[in-house]
Design an enzyme around this catalytic site. Sequence first.
Site, PDB file in Angstrom:
ATOM      1  CB  SER A  65      70.356  20.251  10.390  1.00 10.38           C
ATOM      2  OG  SER A  65      69.045  20.665  10.704  1.00 10.38           O
TER       3      SER A  65
ATOM      4  CE1 TYR B 110      60.121   4.966  25.490  1.00 16.42           C
ATOM      5  CE2 TYR B 110      62.245   3.994  26.010  1.00 16.42           C
ATOM      6  CZ  TYR B 110      61.082   3.990  25.281  1.00 16.42           C
ATOM      7  OH  TYR B 110      60.852   2.994  24.355  1.00 16.42           O
TER       8      TYR B 110
ATOM      9  CD  GLU C  71      66.414   7.043  19.582  1.00 16.59           C
ATOM     10  OE1 GLU C  71      66.431   7.065  18.347  1.00 16.59           O
ATOM     11  OE2 GLU C  71      65.708   7.787  20.271  1.00 16.59           O
TER      12      GLU C  71
ATOM     13  CG  ASP D  91      59.720   5.151  17.490  1.00 15.08           C
ATOM     14  OD1 ASP D  91      58.588   4.627  17.615  1.00 15.08           O
ATOM     15  OD2 ASP D  91      60.183   5.957  18.308  1.00 15.08           O
TER      16      ASP D  91
HETATM   17  C1  GLA Z   1      59.184   6.116  21.836  1.00 11.53           C
HETATM   18  C2  GLA Z   1      60.163   4.956  21.626  1.00 11.53           C
HETATM   19  C3  GLA Z   1      59.441   3.707  21.118  1.00 11.53           C
HETATM   20  C4  GLA Z   1      58.229   3.374  21.985  1.00 11.53           C
HETATM   21  C5  GLA Z   1      57.384   4.622  22.241  1.00 11.53           C
HETATM   22  C6  GLA Z   1      56.294   4.344  23.241  1.00 11.53           C
HETATM   23  O1  GLA Z   1      58.652   6.528  20.612  1.00 11.53           O
HETATM   24  O2  GLA Z   1      61.163   5.309  20.706  1.00 11.53           O
HETATM   25  O3  GLA Z   1      60.343   2.628  21.060  1.00 11.53           O
HETATM   26  O4  GLA Z   1      58.623   2.770  23.183  1.00 11.53           O
HETATM   27  O5  GLA Z   1      58.146   5.708  22.700  1.00 11.53           O
HETATM   28  O6  GLA Z   1      55.409   3.401  22.752  1.00 11.53           O
END
Ligand code: GLA
Length: 385
Positions: A68, A220, A158, A170
Amino acid sequence: MNESVEDVKRVFEEKFKEKPHLYYSPGRINLIGEHIDYNDGFVMPAAIDKGIFFAIALNNSEKINCYSVDFDESISIPLSEVRKMDGWKNYVLGVVNEFQKLNLPISGFNCAFGGNIPIGGGLSSSAALEGGISFSLNELCNFRMNRKELALLGQRAEHNFPGVMCGIMDQYANMMSKKNTVMLLDTKNISNEYIPLNIEGYEIILINTKVHHSLAASEYNQRRKECEKGLEILKRGLNIQSFRDITNRDELLPFKEEMGDKIYKRCLYVVEEILRTKKAATLLKENDLTGFGKLMFQTHEGLKNLYEVSCKELDFLVDAAKENKDVIGARLMGGGFGGSTINIVKHEGVDSFLKKILPAYKKQFNIDAESYDVKVVAGTCEIDN
Ligand code: GLA
């Protein structure tokens, strides 16, 4: 954190004494549809010109050598010893682990990467890292997986290595985006529509709070569980499969007591945000940017008061944006608890907006926020060497 493709290529050649293949893997914005990609909702992401460059080559050995440039750190690890580690290494090894789980004959490789995407800025540097590694290895090892399969592989990486139970937004944006369009991504069917991004006269400005509260990952996963619980209760009482089948917020009311205040608020946000995103897509197609921007402000209110993933730094930036007549929409973007806000700002008002908001933020928090004027680009791709 400002490496060009030439920088990354030079570092690779110095370290490994050979010529690499080059790739670009972008970060993403999300115009609207936050925290609903794991709730069968619709989201509106696009890849941007902030991302990571990769210089990579197979090395005909059983070893992964990866460097990196941003962190000035490397790993050198046999394929047979791929395991969870910390930080950026988890994303690289997480992807290799998923290829291995599919029994694909992965080869050792040398890699150097670096770019211009802020880490922890809510622009999804993690999906950019996963996407660059998976896309390049898929090509170099000739695995013939398609982009959608690679997005899903990145999501599993992930989940399994860093342990964030993210939705698909994402990784999908990273792989599937097209220049100058946003996607209306249906996260239930994992398919998308491309909508041209006609925002002539406006700029998309991101403001990075430069804070990343440590709660982010655990909160989250917690939100995801709360929504699952809420949906279970709703399914018992209503004839629905998922939140998207609810078309009116009042349908939730009879379940408020059984859910309790917290879960009720989460579900209310999700139902409203799914409806909002569908409306936003219609407005965007009709070129009603002002109407679109109003919905962005509403999303922020929901994320702050109902979903409770905002923080004082993000709220400060959105409140300040709201006071500026040249900003037609603003909200926190991504997972929350820090990271960036996304703002749609009249072209001629950008300078004065930033000249006011950045010093005000500095005065309030003693932090130098950063701003980025981003352009929408295509998903991960090879670059000619
Ligand atoms: C992060 C997660 C996504 C999504 C956003 C919130 O970026 O990786 O999958 O849930 O948060 O919208």
